[in-house]
Write a protein that holds these residues in place. Structure first.
Motif, PDB file in Angstrom:
ATOM      1  N   THR A   1       0.814  -1.222   0.000  1.00 34.82           N
ATOM      2  CA  THR A   1       0.000   0.000   0.000  1.00 34.82           C
ATOM      3  C   THR A   1       0.848   1.273   0.000  1.00 34.82           C
ATOM      4  OG1 THR A   1      -0.216  -0.140   2.411  1.00 34.82           O
ATOM      5  CG2 THR A   1      -1.998  -1.110   1.092  1.00 34.82           C
ATOM      6  N   ASP A   2       2.086   1.173  -0.390  1.00 35.51           N
ATOM      7  CA  ASP A   2       2.963   2.349  -0.480  1.00 35.51           C
ATOM      8  C   ASP A   2       2.352   3.399  -1.417  1.00 35.51           C
ATOM      9  OD1 ASP A   2       4.412  -0.244  -0.124  1.00 35.51           O
ATOM     10  OD2 ASP A   2       6.060   1.092   0.386  1.00 35.51           O
TER      11      ASP A   2
ATOM     12  N   PRO B   1      -2.716  11.985  -4.159  1.00 29.02           N
ATOM     13  CA  PRO B   1      -3.282  13.252  -3.690  1.00 29.02           C
ATOM     14  C   PRO B   1      -4.808  13.312  -3.734  1.00 29.02           C
ATOM     15  CG  PRO B   1      -2.419  13.535  -5.884  1.00 29.02           C
ATOM     16  CD  PRO B   1      -2.058  12.141  -5.453  1.00 29.02           C
ATOM     17  N   VAL B   2      -5.443  12.359  -4.421  1.00 26.96           N
ATOM     18  CA  VAL B   2      -6.905  12.391  -4.541  1.00 26.96           C
ATOM     19  C   VAL B   2      -7.592  11.164  -3.933  1.00 26.96           C
ATOM     20  CG1 VAL B   2      -6.939  13.931  -6.526  1.00 26.96           C
ATOM     21  CG2 VAL B   2      -6.821  11.460  -6.904  1.00 26.96           C
TER      22      VAL B   2
ATOM     23  N   GLU C   1      -9.693  -0.846  -1.657  1.00 28.17           N
ATOM     24  CA  GLU C   1      -9.053  -2.040  -1.114  1.00 28.17           C
ATOM     25  C   GLU C   1     -10.003  -3.218  -1.030  1.00 28.17           C
ATOM     26  OE1 GLU C   1      -6.579  -3.239   2.909  1.00 28.17           O
ATOM     27  OE2 GLU C   1      -8.120  -1.683   3.046  1.00 28.17           O
ATOM     28  N   GLY C   2      -9.537  -4.345  -1.589  1.00 23.85           N
ATOM     29  CA  GLY C   2     -10.232  -5.613  -1.444  1.00 23.85           C
ATOM     30  C   GLY C   2      -9.438  -6.518  -0.532  1.00 23.85           C
TER      31      GLY C   2
ATOM     32  N   THR D   1      -6.860   5.130   2.372  1.00 24.70           N
ATOM     33  CA  THR D   1      -6.093   6.374   2.298  1.00 24.70           C
ATOM     34  C   THR D   1      -4.790   6.334   3.084  1.00 24.70           C
ATOM     35  OG1 THR D   1      -7.315   7.303   4.170  1.00 24.70           O
ATOM     36  CG2 THR D   1      -8.172   7.767   1.947  1.00 24.70           C
ATOM     37  N   GLU D   2      -4.557   5.255   3.819  1.00 23.20           N
ATOM     38  CA  GLU D   2      -3.338   5.156   4.618  1.00 23.20           C
ATOM     39  C   GLU D   2      -2.630   3.836   4.358  1.00 23.20           C
ATOM     40  OE1 GLU D   2      -4.278   5.750   8.728  1.00 23.20           O
ATOM     41  OE2 GLU D   2      -4.987   7.794   8.396  1.00 23.20           O
ATOM     42  N   LYS D   3      -1.319   3.880   4.454  1.00 21.60           N
ATOM     43  CA  LYS D   3      -0.496   2.694   4.247  1.00 21.60           C
ATOM     44  C   LYS D   3      -0.764   1.662   5.340  1.00 21.60           C
ATOM     45  CE  LYS D   3       4.268   1.222   3.698  1.00 21.60           C
ATOM     46  NZ  LYS D   3       5.657   1.621   3.555  1.00 21.60           N
ATOM     47  N   LYS D   4      -0.807   0.407   4.924  1.00 26.90           N
ATOM     48  CA  LYS D   4      -0.949  -0.725   5.840  1.00 26.90           C
ATOM     49  C   LYS D   4       0.180  -1.704   5.549  1.00 26.90           C
ATOM     50  CE  LYS D   4      -6.012  -0.643   5.888  1.00 26.90           C
ATOM     51  NZ  LYS D   4      -7.219  -1.452   5.642  1.00 26.90           N
TER      52      LYS D   4
END
Length: 107
Positions: free
Chosen positions: A15-16, A22-23, A28-29, A83-86
């Protein structure tokens, strides 16, 4: 034109790319990410961030990956926004670079 997540993301789901968008056009599946084609602004920030090299601009998409244009569009309508890295999937390194993973896609 838009960017497209392709087969090598399946069972890796790094998820980098999500962090630099920016949008917030990633969705995510269970074992794959997609880009919403109507939200992507073609900024190209995500492509170099993908450790699996699974993101291509639509006009540079390999022939064998063309099916992913439709898959991204379809699944972006039903999967939740990310919207955030995991952390990547536990066995991501083992799946990175394998071919024939489309049957592994969990919808």
């Amino acid at each position: 034109m838009t960017f497209v997540v392709t087969e090598n993301c399946i069972r890796c789901k790094y998820t980098d790319c999500v962090e630099v968008c920016p949008v917030d056009c990633f969705y995510e599946g269970p074992n794959f990410l997609v880009i919403h084609p109507d939200e992507c602004i073609d900024c190209a920030l995500c492509e170099p961030e993908c450790p699996a090299e699974a993101i291509f601009s639509e006009d540079e998409l390999p022939d064998a990956q063309q099916v992913f244009i439709e898959i991204n569009a379809e699944l972006a309508e039903v999967w939740p926004n990310i919207t955030e890295k995991k952390d990547p999937l536990e066995d991501a390194e083992a799946w990175d670079g394998r071919t024939g993973k489309l049957e592994q896609l969990e919808r």
